[in-house]
Design a protein around this motif. Structure first.
Motif, mmCIF file in Angstrom:
data_model
loop_
_atom_site.group_PDB
_atom_site.id
_atom_site.type_symbol
_atom_site.label_atom_id
_atom_site.label_comp_id
_atom_site.label_asym_id
_atom_site.label_seq_id
_atom_site.Cartn_x
_atom_site.Cartn_y
_atom_site.Cartn_z
ATOM 1 N N TRP A 1 0.835 -1.205 0.000
ATOM 2 C CA TRP A 1 0.000 0.000 0.000
ATOM 3 C C TRP A 1 0.869 1.255 0.000
ATOM 4 C CZ3 TRP A 1 -4.866 1.206 -1.015
ATOM 5 C CH2 TRP A 1 -5.294 2.503 -0.702
ATOM 6 N N LEU A 2 1.968 1.224 0.719
ATOM 7 C CA LEU A 2 2.873 2.381 0.714
ATOM 8 C C LEU A 2 3.375 2.650 -0.696
ATOM 9 C CD1 LEU A 2 5.132 1.854 3.875
ATOM 10 C CD2 LEU A 2 3.021 3.165 3.678
ATOM 11 N N ALA A 3 3.744 1.582 -1.394
ATOM 12 C CA ALA A 3 4.215 1.739 -2.772
ATOM 13 C C ALA A 3 3.103 2.294 -3.655
ATOM 14 C CB ALA A 3 4.710 0.400 -3.309
ATOM 15 N N LEU A 4 1.900 1.778 -3.481
ATOM 16 C CA LEU A 4 0.762 2.243 -4.271
ATOM 17 C C LEU A 4 0.448 3.705 -3.980
ATOM 18 C CD1 LEU A 4 -1.593 1.643 -6.199
ATOM 19 C CD2 LEU A 4 -2.896 0.812 -4.224
ATOM 20 N N TYR A 5 0.451 4.061 -2.712
ATOM 21 C CA TYR A 5 0.150 5.443 -2.325
ATOM 22 C C TYR A 5 1.208 6.404 -2.875
ATOM 23 C CZ TYR A 5 -1.194 9.383 0.645
ATOM 24 O OH TYR A 5 -1.598 10.615 1.101
ATOM 25 N N GLY A 6 2.474 6.012 -2.736
ATOM 26 C CA GLY A 6 3.553 6.857 -3.259
ATOM 27 C C GLY A 6 3.487 6.993 -4.771
ATOM 28 N N TRP A 33 -7.654 1.828 -9.453
ATOM 29 C CA TRP A 33 -8.667 0.791 -9.251
ATOM 30 C C TRP A 33 -8.123 -0.429 -8.523
ATOM 31 C CZ3 TRP A 33 -13.334 2.029 -8.872
ATOM 32 C CH2 TRP A 33 -13.863 3.075 -9.645
ATOM 33 N N ILE A 34 -6.822 -0.467 -8.310
ATOM 34 C CA ILE A 34 -6.251 -1.529 -7.472
ATOM 35 C C ILE A 34 -6.624 -1.290 -6.006
ATOM 36 C CG2 ILE A 34 -4.092 -2.574 -6.664
ATOM 37 C CD1 ILE A 34 -2.839 -1.783 -9.329
ATOM 38 N N ALA A 35 -6.760 -0.020 -5.632
ATOM 39 C CA ALA A 35 -6.904 0.366 -4.232
ATOM 40 C C ALA A 35 -8.067 -0.304 -3.504
ATOM 41 C CB ALA A 35 -7.003 1.888 -4.120
ATOM 42 N N PRO A 36 -9.293 -0.316 -4.049
ATOM 43 C CA PRO A 36 -10.398 -0.926 -3.288
ATOM 44 C C PRO A 36 -10.151 -2.383 -2.927
ATOM 45 C CG PRO A 36 -11.238 0.344 -5.150
ATOM 46 C CD PRO A 36 -9.760 0.243 -5.333
ATOM 47 N N TRP A 37 -9.605 -3.140 -3.874
ATOM 48 C CA TRP A 37 -9.343 -4.558 -3.617
ATOM 49 C C TRP A 37 -8.185 -4.730 -2.649
ATOM 50 C CZ3 TRP A 37 -13.382 -6.942 -5.344
ATOM 51 C CH2 TRP A 37 -14.066 -6.412 -6.449
ATOM 52 N N TRP A 38 -7.211 -3.864 -2.769
ATOM 53 C CA TRP A 38 -6.060 -3.930 -1.865
ATOM 54 C C TRP A 38 -6.481 -3.629 -0.431
ATOM 55 C CZ3 TRP A 38 -1.470 -5.136 -4.432
ATOM 56 C CH2 TRP A 38 -0.335 -5.270 -3.614
ATOM 57 N N VAL A 61 -8.571 -7.443 6.189
ATOM 58 C CA VAL A 61 -8.654 -8.854 6.587
ATOM 59 C C VAL A 61 -7.367 -9.308 7.266
ATOM 60 C CG1 VAL A 61 -8.835 -11.220 5.733
ATOM 61 C CG2 VAL A 61 -10.370 -9.461 4.856
ATOM 62 N N LEU A 62 -6.222 -9.060 6.626
ATOM 63 C CA LEU A 62 -4.950 -9.507 7.182
ATOM 64 C C LEU A 62 -4.611 -8.766 8.477
ATOM 65 C CD1 LEU A 62 -2.848 -9.915 3.932
ATOM 66 C CD2 LEU A 62 -3.519 -11.731 5.500
ATOM 67 N N GLY A 63 -4.914 -7.469 8.516
ATOM 68 C CA GLY A 63 -4.654 -6.701 9.733
ATOM 69 C C GLY A 63 -5.429 -7.241 10.918
ATOM 70 N N THR A 80 -10.472 6.244 3.008
ATOM 71 C CA THR A 80 -9.928 5.975 1.681
ATOM 72 C C THR A 80 -11.048 5.637 0.703
ATOM 73 O OG1 THR A 80 -7.890 5.174 2.703
ATOM 74 C CG2 THR A 80 -8.264 4.582 0.403
ATOM 75 N N GLY A 81 -12.042 4.891 1.177
ATOM 76 C CA GLY A 81 -13.202 4.599 0.332
ATOM 77 C C GLY A 81 -13.943 5.868 -0.060
#
Length: 232
Positions: free
Chosen positions: A36-41, A60-65, A71-73, A110-111
């Motif tokens: 997510w950090l990479a995506l945000y940057g 559009w990757i963001a919602p699925w990510w 879930v993992l958190g 974010t949503g």
């Protein structure tokens, strides 16, 4: 904000307080959150350089990510609480509550930023507020957390708010007024903080802890007692 998180984990790794000797669930959690950090940057870079076509496609990757992050958190939080291994500057019940609440707050902000993507003034400010919610783990590895107990978590929230507040100040200097997105973003973070405190010290929080830890070593740990420090 990306630098803060990377610095926090890097410092701990360099100091020998972190290692790669962790269960697969933790590795999956780390990969997704660092992703997510990479995506945000990357999204900040494409927006700043005017590459809106790439910004929209990658966005559009963001919602699925985010779904994977929530879930993992939550799974990692449950695993730590059930084994009785939360950081010693948090009480187990506080840790159990604030982690999922923080993740849902991040996902909500974010949503909302994604929904308001055509209103770019709202979009980027809500995204920044959502990212600020994720700073806790990175900040917690830079701040003197043992010295901040019993308010270590509240201290990380306060420091993370400096980033949206800096944005509000920048707006004020540039336009003479604070954009309402900052009010909503900071207000949401403060509301989530209040909800966490209320749940932590309520009968509902105690019941949640009992249900989560039933049949595990965590059930023997007092929900509102600070664990002993390593070697203590």
């Amino acid at each position: 904000m990306v630098v803060v998180v990377i610095a926090g984990f890097s410092v701990q790794l360099a100091a020998g307080r972190s290692s790669f000797d962790a269960p697969p669930l933790v590795h999956a959690h780390a990969l997704v959150f660092m992703g997510w950090l990479a995506l945000y940057g990357a999204q900040a870079a494409t927006a700043a350089t005017g590459r809106r076509d790439w910004h929209r496609r990658v966005g559009w990757i963001a919602p699925w990510w985010m779904v994977a992050m929530v879930v993992l958190g939550c799974l990692v939080t449950l695993a730590l609480v059930r084994r009785g291994g939360v950081p010693f500057f948090f009480t187990p019940l506080q840790f159990l509550i604030f982690d999922p609440v923080s993740l849902l707050t991040f996902a909500g902000l974010t949503g909302a930023a994604i929904v308001w993507r055509r209103q770019t003034d709202w979009h980027r400010r809500l995204h920044l507020c959502g990212m600020a919610v994720l700073l806790g783990p990175g900040l917690g590895r830079l701040l003197p957390m043992p010295l901040l107990a019993p308010y270590a978590w509240e201290a990380t929230v306060a420091v993370s708010l400096l980033f949206p507040l800096a944005g509000a100040v920048a707006d004020l200097r540039r336009t003479g007024k604070v954009h309402p997105a900052w009010h909503w973003g900071v207000g949401t973070i403060l509301a989530a903080t209040l909800l966490t405190e209320l749940l932590t010290y309520s009968p509902a929080g105690t019941a949640i802890y009992a249900a989560v830890t039933a049949g595990s070593p965590g059930a023997a740990v007092a929900p509102l007692a600070f664990p002993p420090p390593p070697g203590g």
